[in-house]
Enzyme design. Structure first.
Site, PDB file in Angstrom:
ATOM      1  N   TYR A 139       0.833  -1.213   0.000  1.00 29.42           N
ATOM      2  CA  TYR A 139       0.000   0.000   0.000  1.00 29.42           C
ATOM      3  C   TYR A 139       0.868   1.264   0.000  1.00 29.42           C
ATOM      4  O   TYR A 139       0.697   2.155  -0.829  1.00 29.42           O
ATOM      5  CB  TYR A 139      -0.909  -0.020   1.226  1.00 29.42           C
ATOM      6  CG  TYR A 139      -1.895   1.115   1.299  1.00 29.42           C
ATOM      7  CD1 TYR A 139      -2.958   1.199   0.408  1.00 29.42           C
ATOM      8  CD2 TYR A 139      -1.776   2.105   2.279  1.00 29.42           C
ATOM      9  CE1 TYR A 139      -3.872   2.238   0.483  1.00 29.42           C
ATOM     10  CE2 TYR A 139      -2.690   3.140   2.365  1.00 29.42           C
ATOM     11  CZ  TYR A 139      -3.743   3.199   1.463  1.00 29.42           C
ATOM     12  OH  TYR A 139      -4.646   4.228   1.537  1.00 29.42           O
ATOM     13  N   PRO A 175     -16.339   2.354   4.841  1.00 38.57           N
ATOM     14  CA  PRO A 175     -16.734   0.940   4.875  1.00 38.57           C
ATOM     15  C   PRO A 175     -15.540  -0.015   4.788  1.00 38.57           C
ATOM     16  O   PRO A 175     -15.495  -1.022   5.492  1.00 38.57           O
ATOM     17  CB  PRO A 175     -17.648   0.818   3.647  1.00 38.57           C
ATOM     18  CG  PRO A 175     -18.253   2.185   3.518  1.00 38.57           C
ATOM     19  CD  PRO A 175     -17.151   3.130   3.891  1.00 38.57           C
TER      20      PRO A 175
HETATM   21  P1  NAD Z   1     -13.574   2.425   0.459  1.00 40.36           P
HETATM   22  O1  NAD Z   1     -12.310   1.637   0.334  1.00 40.36           O
HETATM   23  O2  NAD Z   1     -14.501   2.091   1.581  1.00 40.36           O
HETATM   24  O3  NAD Z   1     -14.385   2.372  -0.895  1.00 40.36           O
HETATM   25  C1  NAD Z   1     -13.688   2.282  -2.093  1.00 40.36           C
HETATM   26  C2  NAD Z   1     -14.648   2.379  -3.262  1.00 40.36           C
HETATM   27  O4  NAD Z   1     -13.862   2.089  -4.418  1.00 40.36           O
HETATM   28  C3  NAD Z   1     -15.801   1.377  -3.243  1.00 40.36           C
HETATM   29  O5  NAD Z   1     -17.027   2.051  -3.496  1.00 40.36           O
HETATM   30  C4  NAD Z   1     -15.445   0.404  -4.359  1.00 40.36           C
HETATM   31  O6  NAD Z   1     -16.591  -0.130  -5.014  1.00 40.36           O
HETATM   32  C5  NAD Z   1     -14.626   1.302  -5.270  1.00 40.36           C
HETATM   33  N1  NAD Z   1     -13.718   0.552  -6.148  1.00 40.36           N
HETATM   34  C6  NAD Z   1     -12.998  -0.556  -5.836  1.00 40.36           C
HETATM   35  N2  NAD Z   1     -12.351  -1.000  -6.906  1.00 40.36           N
HETATM   36  C7  NAD Z   1     -12.661  -0.156  -7.932  1.00 40.36           C
HETATM   37  C8  NAD Z   1     -12.321  -0.116  -9.310  1.00 40.36           C
HETATM   38  N3  NAD Z   1     -11.526  -1.041  -9.844  1.00 40.36           N
HETATM   39  N4  NAD Z   1     -12.822   0.899 -10.046  1.00 40.36           N
HETATM   40  C9  NAD Z   1     -13.625   1.823  -9.519  1.00 40.36           C
HETATM   41  N5  NAD Z   1     -14.008   1.831  -8.218  1.00 40.36           N
HETATM   42  C10 NAD Z   1     -13.520   0.841  -7.451  1.00 40.36           C
HETATM   43  O7  NAD Z   1     -13.211   3.979   0.506  1.00 40.36           O
HETATM   44  P2  NAD Z   1     -12.109   4.760   1.334  1.00 40.36           P
HETATM   45  O8  NAD Z   1     -11.609   3.953   2.487  1.00 40.36           O
HETATM   46  O9  NAD Z   1     -12.705   6.104   1.591  1.00 40.36           O
HETATM   47  O10 NAD Z   1     -10.869   4.874   0.341  1.00 40.36           O
HETATM   48  C11 NAD Z   1     -10.879   5.739  -0.779  1.00 40.36           C
HETATM   49  C12 NAD Z   1      -9.466   6.153  -1.107  1.00 40.36           C
HETATM   50  O11 NAD Z   1      -8.888   6.815   0.007  1.00 40.36           O
HETATM   51  C13 NAD Z   1      -8.530   4.993  -1.455  1.00 40.36           C
HETATM   52  O12 NAD Z   1      -7.638   5.380  -2.486  1.00 40.36           O
HETATM   53  C14 NAD Z   1      -7.778   4.783  -0.164  1.00 40.36           C
HETATM   54  O13 NAD Z   1      -6.504   4.186  -0.370  1.00 40.36           O
HETATM   55  C15 NAD Z   1      -7.655   6.224   0.318  1.00 40.36           C
HETATM   56  N6  NAD Z   1      -7.393   6.323   1.748  1.00 40.36           N
HETATM   57  C16 NAD Z   1      -8.280   5.802   2.636  1.00 40.36           C
HETATM   58  C17 NAD Z   1      -8.000   5.887   3.998  1.00 40.36           C
HETATM   59  C18 NAD Z   1      -8.937   5.319   5.043  1.00 40.36           C
HETATM   60  O14 NAD Z   1      -8.521   5.200   6.204  1.00 40.36           O
HETATM   61  N7  NAD Z   1     -10.172   5.011   4.719  1.00 40.36           N
HETATM   62  C19 NAD Z   1      -6.818   6.510   4.431  1.00 40.36           C
HETATM   63  C20 NAD Z   1      -5.939   7.035   3.474  1.00 40.36           C
HETATM   64  C21 NAD Z   1      -6.242   6.936   2.129  1.00 40.36           C
END
Ligand code: NAD
Length: 238
Positions: A139, A175
């Site tokens: 990651y 989620p």
């Molecule tokens: P999440 O992981 O809960 O949801 C991700 C969404 O991406 C889902 O709706 C899923 O259907 C969609 N998805 C998955 N594969 C896909 C694809 N191939 N094409 C299009 N859509 C796709 O959401 P989150 O945790 O808010 O994460 C969103 C972003 O934020 C990610 O890039 C994650 O790495 C980053 N991020 C999240 C966190 C955290 O703690 N949640 C922290 C830092 C960065």
């Protein structure tokens, strides 16, 4: 409203940070193309199904939308150290976290250049080149690449009215976070450990990340480009 008259394209808008950004952008007056691999998750906000790892589909959707603001949010978390990572894990994470952003920027930039401006907001993570977290080898490697890509694009297009910034969240209530906590086998202990590393004593909300995305997509941040914007409740502050 800060985004009136702007067209925005958001990937992974079905839940979590992407959804909060799509909703915040719409509230600020943007015409939002909300996409997610699971079309059902964006149906209620007028979105469409899009798998960002499908290069042809992604690039044609971005070109058709001709966005002033491109938000690359799709990403996957692989759990494990370098010894637990397989080539397939690395390939999949690079396809989703890095190559998809590369492809969508390639599709969006010519139109932005033609129109004389644009804003790109790439979702990275504080777990990247900025800091490491336990069991985030794949990651962090991919999210470091997101920061590097963002800086490169910002450098090359700075004279053409185009800005590119990365958002680097700490742990955010989404989620997939709950799935990751469940996957540890002890949800409560894992949640406590995540909260314990937060100097503020809590994890962030998708809406807090969306507020930064609104700023970076709007003219308010017109003097800001090529930066990795940390929003993490003080985690990276030691
Ligand atoms: P999440 O992981 O809960 O949801 C991700 C969404 O991406 C889902 O709706 C899923 O259907 C969609 N998805 C998955 N594969 C896909 C694809 N191939 N094409 C299009 N859509 C796709 O959401 P989150 O945790 O808010 O994460 C969103 C972003 O934020 C990610 O890039 C994650 O790495 C980053 N991020 C999240 C966190 C955290 O703690 N949640 C922290 C830092 C960065």
């Amino acid at each position: 409203m800060r985004l009136t008259g702007k067209k925005a394209f958001v990937t992974a808008a079905g839940q979590g940070i992407g959804r909060a950004i799509a909703l915040a952008y719409a509230r600020e007056g943007a015409a939002v193309t909300a996409t997610d691999v699971d079309g059902a998750k964006v149906a209620d906000i007028g979105g469409t199904a899009l798998d960002v790892t499908d290069k042809a589909a992604l690039q044609s959707a971005v070109r058709a939308a001709a966005p002033d603001i491109l938000v690359n949010c799709a990403g996957v978390v692989h759990a494990g150290s370098v010894l637990e990572a397989t080539d397939d894990d690395l390939d999949f994470a690079f396809a989703l976290n890095v190559r998809a952003q590369f492809h969508s920027m390639q599709a969006a930039l010519p139109g932005m250049v033609e129109r004389g401006g644009g804003a790109i907001v790439n979702i990275a993570s504080v777990c990247s080149s900025l800091l490491s977290a336990p069991n985030r080898f794949v990651y962090g490697t991919t999210k470091a690449s997101v920061i590097a890509m963002t800086k490169s694009v910002a450098k090359d297009f700075v004279t053409q009215g185009i800005r590119a910034n990365a958002i680097c969240p700490g742990t955010v209530d989404s989620p997939s976070l709950h799935e990751r906590l469940r996957a540890t086998g002890d949800y409560d202990a894992a949640l406590s450990a995540f909260i314990a590393r937060q100097p503020m004593g809590r994890i962030g909300t998708p809406e807090e990340i969306a507020a930064l995305a609104v700023y970076l997509g709007s003219e308010e941040s017109g003097f800001t480009t090529g930066q990795a914007h940390i929003i993490d409740g003080g985690w990276a502050n030691g």
